[in-house]
Motif scaffolding. Structure first.
Motif, short mmCIF file in Angstrom:
data_model
loop_
_atom_site.label_atom_id
_atom_site.label_comp_id
_atom_site.label_asym_id
_atom_site.label_seq_id
_atom_site.Cartn_x
_atom_site.Cartn_y
_atom_site.Cartn_z
N HIS A 70 20.68 16.27 -35.81
CA HIS A 70 20.12 16.46 -34.47
C HIS A 70 19.94 17.95 -34.19
O HIS A 70 20.82 18.75 -34.50
N LYS A 124 12.32 11.10 -37.31
CA LYS A 124 11.91 10.21 -36.24
C LYS A 124 10.68 10.75 -35.50
O LYS A 124 10.67 11.91 -35.08
N ASP A 139 15.74 11.30 -30.78
CA ASP A 139 16.75 10.74 -29.90
C ASP A 139 16.79 11.52 -28.59
O ASP A 139 16.38 12.69 -28.52
N THR A 140 17.29 10.90 -27.55
CA THR A 140 17.37 11.53 -26.23
C THR A 140 18.11 12.86 -26.32
O THR A 140 19.21 12.93 -26.87
N ASP A 164 17.14 15.45 -28.06
CA ASP A 164 16.79 16.16 -29.28
C ASP A 164 15.34 16.62 -29.26
O ASP A 164 14.48 16.00 -28.62
N THR A 218 15.14 14.81 -34.80
CA THR A 218 16.17 13.88 -35.26
C THR A 218 15.78 13.37 -36.64
O THR A 218 14.66 12.90 -36.84
N THR A 266 17.32 10.83 -39.74
CA THR A 266 18.34 9.89 -40.17
C THR A 266 18.34 9.80 -41.69
O THR A 266 17.29 9.98 -42.33
N THR A 280 25.66 13.40 -36.59
CA THR A 280 26.42 12.22 -36.21
C THR A 280 26.61 11.38 -37.47
O THR A 280 25.80 11.43 -38.39
N ASP A 322 29.59 6.57 -34.53
CA ASP A 322 29.24 7.47 -33.44
C ASP A 322 30.18 8.67 -33.34
O ASP A 322 30.62 9.06 -32.27
#
Length: 273
Positions: A104, A136, A140-141, A143, A146, A148, A182, A186
């Motif tokens: 992130h 992505k 993500d909120t 960011d 992001t 993964t 992360t 979590d």
């Protein structure tokens, strides 16, 4: 796990990775253990004692600035001109048993992320898993970027992420850029921050008296800024431009009230006249 999910832990203990973490004084019974690396372990009984070995390890990341006019403190701080691009490099070391690993990054106001097209992701050694990372399209909120990663990437693999940001018109004197991982259930790694600065030069015009009671500020005095290449400062909206002639350069005039000349902002490290 479902039964105890909402309960406060009866004990917590911390291991450094070599020192044993011990929870003492527990009553006999069945216990469920959850670790920061994402491991989930049910202990049958504490009669008399139980030992647990967590084989997972925490992933690690670092972050440096690799593209700026001046970089100090091992790549953690840089000075960059308004309108120019800054490159960031983030090495990620994958831990044992890594699952749900994600990167992130959040840009402070004053930095504009140049988009997913500016991102490159490499790995050493090479990863054979198909589609082992995803950038992505909608971060993500919170960011700006992001990424993964697939489960099953080998322990010790070093993933290197590079990307660009532009110093924009809202740039402050100090711009922080925040990155973290992360992983597991979590969990978060320590946040890594870099600082990008842009300098400013300001002038006060007065009559030469240094006594605050008698000083007379002089208004209407014009100033222009020249760099070491004998080009003149011009702020074109979001970008500092260096023009060839003095006539093209921006003139900042002093105020009759306090002698202050509006600052020449957004400067990189350098020598100016």
């Amino acid at each position: 796990a479902a039964y105890v999910a909402n309960d406060s832990p009866v004990a917590t203990a911390t291991s450094t990775g070599t020192a044993v973490a011990t929870a003492e004084g527990l009553a006999d019974g069945y216990y469920f253990i959850k670790t920061t690396t994402g491991s989930l372990v049910t202990v049958d009984t504490t009669n008399p004692n139980a030992s647990v070995i967590d084989k997972n390890t925490v992933p690690e990341l670092d972050k440096t600035i690799t593209g700026a006019s001046d970089i100090t403190d091992a790549g953690k701080k840089a000075l960059a001109e308004l309108g120019t691009d800054v490159e960031y490099t983030v090495p990620i070391t994958v831990g044992k048993g890594s699952i749900n690993l994600a990167f992130h990054d959040k840009m402070q106001t004053g930095l504009t992320f140049k988009g997913n097209d500016s991102v490159t992701v490499t790995a050493e050694p090479a990863i054979s898993i198909e589609n082992w990372y995803t950038i992505k399209a909608t971060p993500d909120t919170g960011d700006d970027l992001t990424i993964t990663f697939a489960d099953g990437i080998a322990n010790g693999t070093v993933i290197t992420v590079t990307y660009l940001a532009t110093i924009n018109e809202e740039a402050l004197t100090k711009l922080e850029n925040d990155a973290y991982l992360t992983y597991g259930e979590d969990h978060h790694t320590t946040h890594k921050k870099t600082e990008t600065y842009n300098g400013e030069i300001s002038v006060i015009k007065y009559d030469g008296a240094k006594d605050a009671e008698t000083v007379k500020y002089l208004g209407g005095a014009g100033f222009k800024l020249k760099n070491a290449d004998s080009k003149y400062y011009h702020l074109n909206g979001t970008t500092v431009e260096w023009v060839d002639t003095e006539a093209e350069g921006d003139e900042h005039a002093s105020s009759a009230t306090d002698g202050k000349v509006p600052a020449f902002i957004g400067l990189a490290n350098g020598t100016y006249t």
